[in-house]
Design an enzyme around this catalytic site. Structure first.
Site, mmCIF file in Angstrom:
data_model
loop_
_atom_site.group_PDB
_atom_site.id
_atom_site.type_symbol
_atom_site.label_atom_id
_atom_site.label_comp_id
_atom_site.label_asym_id
_atom_site.label_seq_id
_atom_site.Cartn_x
_atom_site.Cartn_y
_atom_site.Cartn_z
ATOM 1 C CG ASN A 3 41.189 70.209 3.317
ATOM 2 O OD1 ASN A 3 40.663 69.124 3.575
ATOM 3 N ND2 ASN A 3 42.432 70.520 3.662
ATOM 4 N NE ARG A 35 33.429 60.096 50.570
ATOM 5 C CZ ARG A 35 34.165 59.987 51.667
ATOM 6 N NH1 ARG A 35 33.606 60.103 52.872
ATOM 7 N NH2 ARG A 35 35.459 59.764 51.584
ATOM 8 N NE ARG A 83 41.582 81.909 15.958
ATOM 9 C CZ ARG A 83 40.950 81.389 14.914
ATOM 10 N NH1 ARG A 83 39.754 81.836 14.578
ATOM 11 N NH2 ARG A 83 41.483 80.395 14.221
ATOM 12 C CB ALA A 118 51.521 70.181 17.566
ATOM 13 C CG ASN A 142 15.638 51.072 60.889
ATOM 14 O OD1 ASN A 142 16.291 52.112 60.756
ATOM 15 N ND2 ASN A 142 14.324 51.055 60.833
HETATM 16 C C1 UD1 Z 1 44.101 73.345 7.523
HETATM 17 C C2 UD1 Z 1 44.192 73.016 6.029
HETATM 18 C C3 UD1 Z 1 43.047 73.694 5.299
HETATM 19 C C4 UD1 Z 1 41.711 73.321 5.902
HETATM 20 C C5 UD1 Z 1 41.691 73.595 7.401
HETATM 21 C C6 UD1 Z 1 40.428 73.060 8.009
HETATM 22 C C7 UD1 Z 1 46.562 72.765 5.642
HETATM 23 C C8 UD1 Z 1 47.771 73.369 5.020
HETATM 24 N N1 UD1 Z 1 45.469 73.476 5.551
HETATM 25 O O1 UD1 Z 1 44.236 74.746 7.689
HETATM 26 O O2 UD1 Z 1 43.084 73.333 3.933
HETATM 27 O O3 UD1 Z 1 40.679 74.048 5.246
HETATM 28 O O4 UD1 Z 1 42.811 72.931 8.007
HETATM 29 O O5 UD1 Z 1 40.378 73.436 9.355
HETATM 30 O O6 UD1 Z 1 46.638 71.671 6.142
HETATM 31 N N2 UD1 Z 1 48.629 71.501 13.600
HETATM 32 C C9 UD1 Z 1 49.728 70.916 14.163
HETATM 33 N N3 UD1 Z 1 50.962 71.341 13.814
HETATM 34 C C10 UD1 Z 1 51.150 72.304 12.900
HETATM 35 C C11 UD1 Z 1 50.026 72.910 12.315
HETATM 36 C C12 UD1 Z 1 48.774 72.486 12.668
HETATM 37 O O7 UD1 Z 1 49.598 70.014 15.001
HETATM 38 O O8 UD1 Z 1 52.322 72.633 12.624
HETATM 39 C C13 UD1 Z 1 47.296 71.043 13.973
HETATM 40 C C14 UD1 Z 1 46.502 72.092 14.724
HETATM 41 O O9 UD1 Z 1 46.679 71.950 16.115
HETATM 42 C C15 UD1 Z 1 45.082 71.799 14.288
HETATM 43 C C16 UD1 Z 1 45.234 71.215 12.904
HETATM 44 O O10 UD1 Z 1 46.573 70.774 12.806
HETATM 45 O O11 UD1 Z 1 44.466 70.816 15.106
HETATM 46 C C17 UD1 Z 1 44.911 72.210 11.811
HETATM 47 O O12 UD1 Z 1 45.704 73.327 11.941
HETATM 48 P P1 UD1 Z 1 45.151 74.776 11.609
HETATM 49 O O13 UD1 Z 1 46.272 75.728 11.747
HETATM 50 O O14 UD1 Z 1 43.915 75.013 12.354
HETATM 51 O O15 UD1 Z 1 44.681 74.614 10.093
HETATM 52 P P2 UD1 Z 1 45.220 75.363 8.814
HETATM 53 O O16 UD1 Z 1 46.615 74.881 8.508
HETATM 54 O O17 UD1 Z 1 44.948 76.779 8.899
#
Ligand code: UD1
Ligand code: CA
Length: 488
Positions: A175, A338, A18, A13, A382
């Site tokens: 993690n 094709r 970035r 989601a 041919n």
């Molecule tokens: C999360 C972990 C962290 C871990 C890191 C590894 C949590 C609270 N933290 O960090 O411990 O080291 O991943 O990458 O879980 N996403 C959603 N909805 C949301 C938030 C996130 O779909 O509301 C999805 C993002 O699109 C992404 C993934 O979850 O694919 C991780 O989200 P991101 O914000 O990158 O990770 P952190 O929460 O910073």
């Protein structure tokens, strides 16, 4: 049918700020597939059913793309309208998972390098624990959740970087964010997860503390950093794509395929290559392409969703799309097959020949400059240089049928629908509008005219005209030579 023991949730989601893109991050492609393809593929490898993709940003597009890429897969979609954290994202999938009581695999949409075998290690480790997760030791742990252990080494919690004390920030074990859990435990534990943290989010990582509190500490399974690193910007996207290409190249080289320059060879995941295939540089093998043993794919060729037999020579810069090519065929250089091109064994298709919805029988040849569309071409027939099937009348596509052993002279137009019978000859330069019976000769040309000495006569005429005084109003008397020219 037996209910699957494991379901999956793919978190996709996030907006991916970035990437600086109008396109959702998980729709950006690495080695020909959108990022979201990879976790879904891995979940299918582990027979997860259903697989719930949590979408937010451009959810409809993500859904449409994945449904098109995985027809018939047990895919479901849940919408997380507002990104309130990973714990909230998982809760958004709960409705779609109603009735599922087994294990629950949680994957990220932006982690394309994760291998199935690593996930198997995770699911094996998690068998008796409510929560198992992948951990990693990145060179720089800044930003990641840290794995906190007690004196006996049991995992007590995951503490997010922003919430961590200086001591906790010194922990190198992080993690990776990928879990295999007991579904019942997840729903129960997430009920009591709040947002009292530095980011005001629902943390999925709180499951780990809940598991410790329940007397069943989570198990951490160490994974290679490269595999669990997410893609955050386009530099990481290109790097992930490079790793994917290198992995596939190594897999095929170890299986007996020669890749002349692996760094410039693009091979999709579903492609299958037999031993002793040789792939020259700058080749793209895409989709469900198969290539049989001993075949050589020439420089710069692009072969998509096609089946290539054994000992086939594909010469440089040939393009195949949903085509079938039989054993020992010779194709190209610069051939374009094709969709619906079906060429039997020993067929030759040469430079600047385009085929579409066309079958060619064993040993048939079209070696130079031809368009063969909606045609059925018999064996050993041919097709001469410059032959064109006129298969489109502006409204409909119409068929051309050439029998076995037919000879089509160069620069022939076959105006469809038209049939040329077995063994018939069509003389060069003909426009064929009516069927040609077997064994016949068809010829349609205007009679050739030859004017002997014409060039010398014209020169003489031009010289005479140049000598005539300028500005004369009346026409000059025509010379005998010029009169002869007019008469022909
Ligand atoms: C999360 C972990 C962290 C871990 C890191 C590894 C949590 C609270 N933290 O960090 O411990 O080291 O991943 O990458 O879980 N996403 C959603 N909805 C949301 C938030 C996130 O779909 O509301 C999805 C993002 O699109 C992404 C993934 O979850 O694919 C991780 O989200 P991101 O914000 O990158 O990770 P952190 O929460 O910073
Ligand atoms: Ca002509």
């Amino acid at each position: 049918m037996k209910k699957s023991a494991r379901a999956a949730i793919v978190l996709a989601a996030g907006k991916g700020t970035r990437m600086k893109s109008g396109l959702s991050k998980v729709l950006h492609e690495a080695n020909g597939k959108p990022l979201a393809w990879y976790p879904v593929r891995r979940a299918l490898d582990l027979r997860c059913d259903p697989i719930v993709v949590v979408v937010g940003h451009q959810g409809d597009e993500v859904r449409a793309r994945l449904e098109a890429l995985f027809p018939g897969a047990p895919l479901k979609f849940a919408v997380q309208a507002e990104q309130k954290g990973t714990g909230h994202a998982v809760l958004c999938a709960r409705r779609a998972l109603a009735g599922h009581t087994g294990r629950l695999l949680v994957l990220y949409g932006d982690v394309p390098l994760l291998k199935t075998e690593t996930l198997r290690t995770l699911t094996d480790a998690g068998r008796r624990n409510p929560v198992a997760f992948l951990s990693m030791r990145p060179a720089d742990p800044t930003g990641y959740g840290r794995v906190v252990r007690d004196a006996r080494g049991k995992v007590t919690a995951i503490v997010e970087h922003k919430d961590a004390t200086p001591d906790q920030r010194a922990i190198g074990e992080c993690n990776a964010g990928l879990y295999d859990c007991d579904a019942g435990f997840v729903w129960k534990a997430l009920k009591s997860v709040g947002t009292a943290n530095a980011q005001g989010e629902y943390y999925l990582t709180d499951l780990v503390a809940a598991a410790f509190a329940a007397g069943t500490p989570a198990v951490a399974v160490d994974a290679p950093v490269e595999e669990v690193s997410g893609v955050n910007d386009r530099v990481e996207l290109a790097e992930a794509a490079r790793v994917l290409r290198r992995r596939l190249a190594e897999k095929w080289m170890r299986a007996g395929v020669t890749l002349v320059d692996p760094a410039t060879t693009y091979i999709d995941e579903e492609v299958e290559l037999a031993a002793d295939v040789t792939v020259e540089p700058n080749v793209r093998l895409l989709g469900a392409t198969r290539v049989g043993s001993g075949s050589r794919i020439g420089f710069g060729s692009v072969i998509e969703n096609s089946t290539v037999g054994s000992f086939v020579a594909v010469k440089p810069y040939s393009i195949f799309e949903s085509a079938k090519v039989g054993d020992r065929a010779q194709i190209g250089p610069f051939a374009r097959l094709r969709p619906g091109s079906d060429l039997a064994e020993d067929v030759h298709v040469g430079n600047f020949v385009e085929t579409k919805k066309t079958t060619m029988g064993k040993g048939a040849k079209a070696n130079h400059l031809a368009y063969l569309g909606d045609a059925t071409i018999g064996s050993k027939t041919n097709v001469g240089a410059g032959t064109i099937t006129c298969n489109y009348d502006g409204v409909n596509k119409l068929p051309t049928v050439l029998g076995d052993g037919v000879f089509i002279g160069s620069d022939t137009q076959l105006v469809a629908p038209v049939t040329v019978g077995d063994g018939a000859y069509v003389a060069a330069g003909s426009t064929i509008v009516r069927d040609v019976p077997p064994g016949a000769l068809a010829l349609s040309r205007t009679e050739q005219v030859v004017k002997e000495g014409w060039v010398a006569r014209r020169k003489a005429q031009q010289a005479a005209a140049a000598q005539a005084p300028r500005g004369r109003k009346t026409a000059p008397k025509r010379s005998a030579a010029s009169r002869r020219t007019r008469r022909g």
